[in-house]
Enzyme design. Structure first.
Site, PDB file in Angstrom:
ATOM      1  N   ILE A 194      -3.878   4.501   0.301  1.00 54.10           N
ATOM      2  CA  ILE A 194      -4.920   5.087   2.391  1.00 54.10           C
ATOM      3  C   ILE A 194      -5.594   5.520   1.679  1.00 54.10           C
ATOM      4  CG2 ILE A 194      -4.011   6.115   3.922  1.00 54.10           C
ATOM      5  CD1 ILE A 194      -1.223   5.188   3.837  1.00 54.10           C
ATOM      6  N   PHE A 231       1.048  -0.770  -0.167  1.00 52.21           N
ATOM      7  CA  PHE A 231       0.423  -0.238  -0.126  1.00 52.21           C
ATOM      8  C   PHE A 231       0.710   1.271   0.134  1.00 52.21           C
ATOM      9  CE2 PHE A 231       0.886  -0.807   4.381  1.00 52.21           C
ATOM     10  CZ  PHE A 231       0.869   0.414   4.838  1.00 52.21           C
ATOM     11  N   CYS A 232       0.154   2.267  -0.341  1.00 52.90           N
ATOM     12  CA  CYS A 232       1.005   3.820  -0.343  1.00 52.90           C
ATOM     13  C   CYS A 232      -0.111   4.485  -0.320  1.00 52.90           C
ATOM     14  CB  CYS A 232       1.627   3.806  -1.674  1.00 52.90           C
ATOM     15  SG  CYS A 232       0.307   3.705  -3.295  1.00 52.90           S
ATOM     16  N   THR A 233       0.468   5.849  -0.338  1.00 47.56           N
ATOM     17  CA  THR A 233      -0.908   7.459  -0.353  1.00 47.56           C
ATOM     18  C   THR A 233      -2.268   7.276  -0.770  1.00 47.56           C
ATOM     19  OG1 THR A 233       0.874   8.076   0.941  1.00 47.56           O
ATOM     20  CG2 THR A 233      -0.827   9.257   0.462  1.00 47.56           C
TER      21      THR A 233
END
Length: 302
Positions: A203, A174-176
């Protein structure tokens, strides 16, 4: 109230430089500030402005080759998140430094925010946070592995050193906002990892759609604009930015002995020389003078 749009699209831009003037002109016409990055592989950026202005700019971007399905995440900010507009040309819209990586060819399996919490709690799933160390420091998912990387470019080397830790595991990343995972999942697939997954929309999508009571998120999410961090419901978080090292700090950190506005915080006070600090103090002086005149000093632009 300002509308904030975090956007990206991997698309085949034959001549990104030819697109730059038109996009910049449209953004200025729409009263939009922020940053847009253009490369042969597509577009990435975060911009803010009036709701109708953002809508008109997004329409313009969707009209670019291959951008019909532009990924956009909207939120709001009470204060203007960016002081100026930047439309820049780059080699990559998110820098991994691996020439063979092509998210348009293949990416990992998407997991929706609604499915993510249960998915990452399964014992055969290893969760990896692909963001930089200072982002992870203020918030991440429960049980997530922190590669402690200073930049996304460091991720391939970290994986090579640590890949044996994840033998017989399904990898969830996952990332922003989702863009890093488009590349990181493609990279892992190129390294022979068969079961790779990633959080669709990142996110920000999770925090917008998953109730806090049902959430596996812990802390706040760092964002690259004047809000600094957001929490569940994409509400603005408590964090401020150290303008010396660009890392997030909490309001109470300003009371620490190492803190000096625009010069140092507890995280960077021992990383810079006295000459650096003298230069930062002069910059702060110029920012204060500009503010006193009702102007925006570019060195203070977030």
């Amino acid at each position: 109230m300002y509308t904030v749009a975090a956007l990206y699209q991997f698309a085949p831009f034959e001549d990104p430089a030819a697109l730059q003037p038109g996009l910049e002109a449209r953004a200025r016409e729409c009263g939009v500030t922020g940053t847009l990055l253009l490369a042969h592989e597509g577009i990435n950026g975060t911009v803010a402005g009036p709701e109708d202005g953002i809508a008109r700019l997004i329409d313009r971007i969707r009209a670019l080759p291959g951008c019909t399905e532009l990924e956009v995440k909207y939120s709001t900010a009470e204060d203007r998140p960016f002081a100026r507009l930047k439309v820049r040309l780059k080699k990559e819209i998110v820098t991994l430094g691996q020439p063979g990586v092509d998210p348009r060819a293949a990416t990992g399996h998407y997991v929706t925010p609604e499915e993510w919490t249960d998915f990452i709690r399964q014992p055969d799933v290893a969760v990896i946070d692909t963001r930089n160390d200072y982002e992870v420091a203020i918030g991440t998912f429960e049980g997530a592995v922190d590669p402690e990387t200073k930049s996304f470019r460091d991720f391939p080397a970290w994986w090579e050193k640590n890949k044996d830790r994840f033998h017989n595991k399904r990898i969830a990343m996952f990332c922003t906002g989702g863009i890093r995972c488009e590349k990181s999942t493609n990279y892992l697939m190129s390294q022979g990892v068969e079961e790779v997954y990633h959080l669709k929309g990142g996110i920000l999508n999770y925090l917008e759609n998953v109730p806090e009571a049902d959430s596996a998120w812990q802390g706040e999410c760092f964002v690259f604009d004047g809000r600094v961090s957001v929490g569940h419901g994409l509400r603005e978080g408590p964090h401020l930015l150290c303008h010396a090292c660009r890392r997030p700090i909490r309001p109470e950190d300003r009371a620490r002995p190492e803190f000096e506005e625009g010069v140092a915080c507890h995280q960077c006070a021992h990383e810079t020389t006295e000459a650096d600090k003298a230069r930062f103090r002069e910059r702060q002086k110029q920012i204060a003078l500009a503010r006193a005149r009702g102007e925006t000093h570019l060195a203070g632009d977030d």
